[in-house]
Design a protein around this motif. Structure first.
Motif, mmCIF file in Angstrom:
data_model
loop_
_atom_site.group_PDB
_atom_site.id
_atom_site.type_symbol
_atom_site.label_atom_id
_atom_site.label_comp_id
_atom_site.label_asym_id
_atom_site.label_seq_id
_atom_site.Cartn_x
_atom_site.Cartn_y
_atom_site.Cartn_z
ATOM 1 N N GLN A 258 -7.593 2.591 -3.988
ATOM 2 C CA GLN A 258 -8.355 1.602 -4.702
ATOM 3 C C GLN A 258 -9.677 0.919 -3.958
ATOM 4 O O GLN A 258 -10.402 0.881 -3.951
ATOM 5 C CB GLN A 258 -7.619 0.478 -5.466
ATOM 6 C CG GLN A 258 -6.705 0.797 -6.429
ATOM 7 C CD GLN A 258 -5.589 0.055 -6.837
ATOM 8 O OE1 GLN A 258 -5.637 -1.507 -6.527
ATOM 9 N NE2 GLN A 258 -4.626 0.010 -7.838
ATOM 10 N N ALA A 259 -8.869 0.743 -2.546
ATOM 11 C CA ALA A 259 -9.864 -0.199 -1.530
ATOM 12 C C ALA A 259 -11.027 1.047 -1.263
ATOM 13 O O ALA A 259 -12.233 0.795 -1.060
ATOM 14 C CB ALA A 259 -9.271 -0.236 -0.130
ATOM 15 N N LEU A 260 -10.600 2.608 -1.149
ATOM 16 C CA LEU A 260 -11.599 3.413 -0.724
ATOM 17 C C LEU A 260 -12.672 3.597 -1.924
ATOM 18 O O LEU A 260 -13.978 3.729 -1.420
ATOM 19 C CB LEU A 260 -10.922 4.905 -0.681
ATOM 20 C CG LEU A 260 -9.973 4.971 0.683
ATOM 21 C CD1 LEU A 260 -9.097 6.195 0.793
ATOM 22 C CD2 LEU A 260 -10.956 5.006 1.737
ATOM 23 N N SER B 24 -5.589 -1.368 10.736
ATOM 24 C CA SER B 24 -4.453 -2.157 10.359
ATOM 25 C C SER B 24 -5.158 -3.557 9.719
ATOM 26 O O SER B 24 -4.380 -3.923 8.885
ATOM 27 C CB SER B 24 -3.490 -2.560 11.464
ATOM 28 O OG SER B 24 -2.926 -1.359 11.981
ATOM 29 N N SER B 25 -6.342 -3.865 9.911
ATOM 30 C CA SER B 25 -6.772 -5.083 9.512
ATOM 31 C C SER B 25 -7.861 -5.011 8.430
ATOM 32 O O SER B 25 -7.952 -5.588 7.546
ATOM 33 C CB SER B 25 -7.479 -6.129 10.454
ATOM 34 O OG SER B 25 -8.731 -5.215 11.228
ATOM 35 N N LYS B 26 -8.330 -3.764 8.597
ATOM 36 C CA LYS B 26 -9.697 -3.767 7.221
ATOM 37 C C LYS B 26 -10.033 -2.078 7.416
ATOM 38 O O LYS B 26 -9.483 -1.260 7.938
ATOM 39 C CB LYS B 26 -10.956 -4.370 7.975
ATOM 40 C CG LYS B 26 -11.536 -3.756 8.995
ATOM 41 C CD LYS B 26 -12.539 -4.349 9.709
ATOM 42 C CE LYS B 26 -13.169 -3.681 10.952
ATOM 43 N NZ LYS B 26 -12.130 -3.636 12.126
ATOM 44 N N ILE B 27 -10.383 -1.536 6.255
ATOM 45 C CA ILE B 27 -10.927 -0.347 5.875
ATOM 46 C C ILE B 27 -12.522 -0.551 5.877
ATOM 47 O O ILE B 27 -13.108 -1.313 4.983
ATOM 48 C CB ILE B 27 -10.406 0.269 4.655
ATOM 49 C CG1 ILE B 27 -8.917 0.363 4.680
ATOM 50 C CG2 ILE B 27 -11.445 1.623 4.362
ATOM 51 C CD1 ILE B 27 -8.575 1.153 3.153
ATOM 52 N N ASP C 237 -10.171 -5.750 2.893
ATOM 53 C CA ASP C 237 -8.920 -5.994 3.738
ATOM 54 C C ASP C 237 -8.130 -5.122 3.506
ATOM 55 O O ASP C 237 -7.773 -4.702 2.317
ATOM 56 C CB ASP C 237 -8.714 -7.484 3.427
ATOM 57 C CG ASP C 237 -7.526 -7.799 4.237
ATOM 58 O OD1 ASP C 237 -7.391 -8.074 5.358
ATOM 59 O OD2 ASP C 237 -6.338 -7.936 3.381
ATOM 60 N N ALA C 238 -7.190 -4.767 4.570
ATOM 61 C CA ALA C 238 -6.358 -3.651 4.424
ATOM 62 C C ALA C 238 -5.101 -4.081 5.077
ATOM 63 O O ALA C 238 -4.027 -3.263 5.214
ATOM 64 C CB ALA C 238 -6.755 -2.563 5.249
ATOM 65 N N SER C 239 -4.693 -5.438 5.380
ATOM 66 C CA SER C 239 -3.455 -5.740 5.897
ATOM 67 C C SER C 239 -2.220 -5.530 5.102
ATOM 68 O O SER C 239 -1.028 -5.681 5.748
ATOM 69 C CB SER C 239 -3.752 -7.169 6.518
ATOM 70 O OG SER C 239 -4.033 -7.897 5.364
ATOM 71 N N SER C 240 -2.479 -5.820 3.796
ATOM 72 C CA SER C 240 -1.213 -5.664 2.897
ATOM 73 C C SER C 240 -0.752 -4.157 2.584
ATOM 74 O O SER C 240 0.336 -4.032 2.284
ATOM 75 C CB SER C 240 -1.394 -6.343 1.656
ATOM 76 O OG SER C 240 -2.595 -5.492 1.000
ATOM 77 N N PHE C 241 -1.446 -3.209 3.195
ATOM 78 C CA PHE C 241 -1.127 -1.861 2.898
ATOM 79 C C PHE C 241 -1.095 -0.900 3.848
ATOM 80 O O PHE C 241 -0.779 0.392 3.779
ATOM 81 C CB PHE C 241 -1.860 -1.371 1.458
ATOM 82 C CG PHE C 241 -3.213 -1.309 1.212
ATOM 83 C CD1 PHE C 241 -4.109 -0.523 2.195
ATOM 84 C CD2 PHE C 241 -4.043 -2.510 0.892
ATOM 85 C CE1 PHE C 241 -5.625 -0.466 2.024
ATOM 86 C CE2 PHE C 241 -5.207 -2.591 0.807
ATOM 87 C CZ PHE C 241 -5.894 -1.683 1.530
ATOM 88 N N ILE C 242 -1.882 -1.366 5.005
ATOM 89 C CA ILE C 242 -1.846 -0.427 6.112
ATOM 90 C C ILE C 242 -1.162 -1.200 7.470
ATOM 91 O O ILE C 242 -1.629 -2.186 7.587
ATOM 92 C CB ILE C 242 -3.235 0.070 6.591
ATOM 93 C CG1 ILE C 242 -3.865 1.033 5.529
ATOM 94 C CG2 ILE C 242 -3.580 0.786 7.931
ATOM 95 C CD1 ILE C 242 -5.283 1.323 5.800
ATOM 96 N N HIS C 243 -0.386 -0.671 8.178
ATOM 97 C CA HIS C 243 0.344 -1.388 9.072
ATOM 98 C C HIS C 243 0.351 -0.338 10.364
ATOM 99 O O HIS C 243 0.735 0.598 10.362
ATOM 100 C CB HIS C 243 1.895 -1.742 8.753
ATOM 101 C CG HIS C 243 1.905 -2.368 7.536
ATOM 102 N ND1 HIS C 243 1.482 -3.726 7.194
ATOM 103 C CD2 HIS C 243 2.834 -2.263 6.478
ATOM 104 C CE1 HIS C 243 1.715 -4.231 6.214
ATOM 105 N NE2 HIS C 243 2.323 -3.377 5.599
ATOM 106 N N LYS C 244 -0.170 -0.803 11.482
ATOM 107 C CA LYS C 244 -0.387 -0.341 12.824
ATOM 108 C C LYS C 244 -0.861 1.199 12.455
ATOM 109 O O LYS C 244 -0.571 2.152 13.283
ATOM 110 C CB LYS C 244 1.166 0.035 13.359
ATOM 111 C CG LYS C 244 1.716 -1.456 13.609
ATOM 112 C CD LYS C 244 3.173 -1.260 14.502
ATOM 113 C CE LYS C 244 3.800 -2.464 14.506
ATOM 114 N NZ LYS C 244 2.936 -3.452 15.084
#
Length: 477
Positions: free
Chosen positions: A57-59, A14-17, A39-46
């Protein structure tokens, strides 16, 4: 120099990839060769992906960073799956034989297949943790070859919402990253944090994450229970932020001054202890930690409730092991001991495998243990192997056609006769079709002449007669 033999893994929390690449040495240690995070807090929740585009994009960014450090291309990665909807569901499948016989592998396979057919509303089975088989009245871990008449297969299905897996796969597909294998993240974590003795004698592993807390129970080296709570360290941070400050400042206060069992010293009774914010404001430590203690107590109470629901709370002879970033909160072990009356409680801040490399980012704080577990679970080389193009050989050269009649006069004559006969047949067929076409045109022409000579038919004459009577000159006057 480019690295050509490595294992790559990615963890989505939830906080990072986070991404990692490394090798497993023969002594069981891990050599980390590359590391990256976003950082992944804006697009991954729980633990659940809510924006596939941003995740992709993050991947892509992480893969590019890893490849830059490796100086080579990554063909595939091992991926961990977790999240709030992840849990275990028990199931049992029974069979009764007509007479006592030997349990076969075919029967066990049929029982396993039937287990996977259990209906689950909006859920999907990600994996199956093998349990014991009950043959008549005896439990067997390996039932094949055992004599019996009645067998019951006991299964622990690891399930999650179907969208959890689907969105994860879509994200990797959009990022054009191949998944080597989809691993259950909490199980991979347990394998590098827990010892075989702890799993055998019975223990519970509690992973305190940012948005979730995962509870895993082992007994007799078998996974017995898995559950994920929608509570984590970020809940404490949000509560502190209610004191009119940014979450970034609240996180710093939690890490620096947080205490799950804060007790004000006698010397501080007249002058309360305070902490100073960057903007110059001061906050009493007692007030700060009353907020932290209340939320920590709520999380720990839910953890203890899950252990009671598992049915193994009194069978954990190796106690409870804490890991994850939330396990760094001061006195959290004593707070859980006070709540649950469990005496054996400890924290596992690092994997039991020796880790070499990237010690500056892979700190022994428990926050990277899942990522290391995914790396340790991988077996296949994830390096992109270039396939060498085969060199042209004599066998691959174009085959030249050979005229088989070159040296045989008799065959040449036969070939010429065959060609002439075929040409004659084609000519006759063409002439036949032309005659038929002309004959048809002649018949149609004669038919038209005949109809014209005979004059109008009965219907046409009758129609003309009535038309003249109806539209006569007298009627028009």
């Amino acid at each position: 120099m480019a690295t050509t033999d490595f294992i790559a893994a990615i963890e989505l929390s939830s906080s990072k990839i986070s991404g990692i690449a490394g090798k497993k040495n023969s002594d069981g240690s891990i050599q980390v060769l590359a590391y990256a995070r976003e950082d992944a807090s804006s697009f991954i929740h729980k633990g659940a992906i809510y924006n596939i585009d941003k995740t992709a994009q993050a991947l892509t960014t992480i893969i590019n960073k890893l490849e830059s450090q490796l100086n080579n291309s990554i063909a595939k990665v091992y991926v961990g799956i977790g999240g709030q909807s992840l849990r275990t569901v028990k199931n049992a499948v029974s069979r009764t034989l007509e007479e006592e016989g030997i349990i076969s592998q075919e029967l066990i396979d049929a029982i396993c297949d039937e287990n996977l057919e259990v209906p689950l509303a909006e859920m999907t089975v990600l994996d199956v943790a093998p349990q014991e088989y009950k043959i008549d009245n005896n439990l067997q871990a390996d039932p094949v070859g055992v004599a019996g008449k009645h067998i019951t297969g006991q299964f622990l299905n690891i399930v999650a919402r179907a969208s959890l897996k689907k969105n994860l796969e879509h994200s990797f597909e959009q990022a054009k990253v191949e998944i080597a294998d989809l691993l259950i993240a909490p199980v991979a974590l347990a394998n590098v944090v827990l010892t075989e003795n702890e799993m055998r004698s019975g223990c519970a592993l509690v992973d305190f994450g940012a948005d979730t807390t995962t509870i895993i129970v082992y007994k007799n080296n078998i996974l017995r229970y898995l559950s994920v709570l929608p509570l984590g360290g970020s809940n404490i941070t949000h509560d502190i932020a209610s004191l009119q400050m940014e979450e970034e400042d609240a996180e710093k206060l939690k890490l620096q001054y947080g205490n799950a069992l804060y007790e004000e010293e006698e010397d501080d009774a007249e002058v309360p202890a305070v902490c100073t914010l960057e903007d110059g404001r001061t906050i009493e430590l007692a007030k700060l930690n009353s907020i932290i203690e209340a939320r920590a107590e709520e999380i720990l109470a839910n953890v203890w409730n899950q252990l009671q629901l598992s049915g193994y709370e009194d069978k954990l002879f190796s106690g409870v092991i804490f890991t994850g970033g939330g396990a760094n909160l001061k006195n959290i072990e004593d707070a859980f001991r006070k709540l649950s009356k469990v005496e054996k409680i400890k924290s596992a801040k690092f994997a039991h495998n020796t880790v070499h490399g990237y010690s500056d980012v892979l700190k022994k704080d428990g926050m990277q243990n899942t990522l290391l577990g995914l790396l340790a679970a991988g077996n296949d080389n994830c390096c992109l192997q270039e396939v060498a193009k085969p060199k042209p050989t004599a066998a691959s050269e174009p085959i030249k056609t050979v005229n088989m009649f070159d040296n045989d006069e008799a065959l040449k004559e036969q070939e010429a006769a065959a060609r002439a006969a075929k040409a004659q047949r084609d000519k006759e067929e063409k002439e036949r079709k032309e005659r038929e076409r002309k004959e048809k045109e002649q018949r149609e022409k004669e038919e038209k002449k005949r109809k014209k000579k005979e004059g109008p038919g009965w219907f046409e004459r009758t129609f003309d007669k009535f038309s003249k009577e109806i539209f006569s000159d007298d009627d028009m006057k």
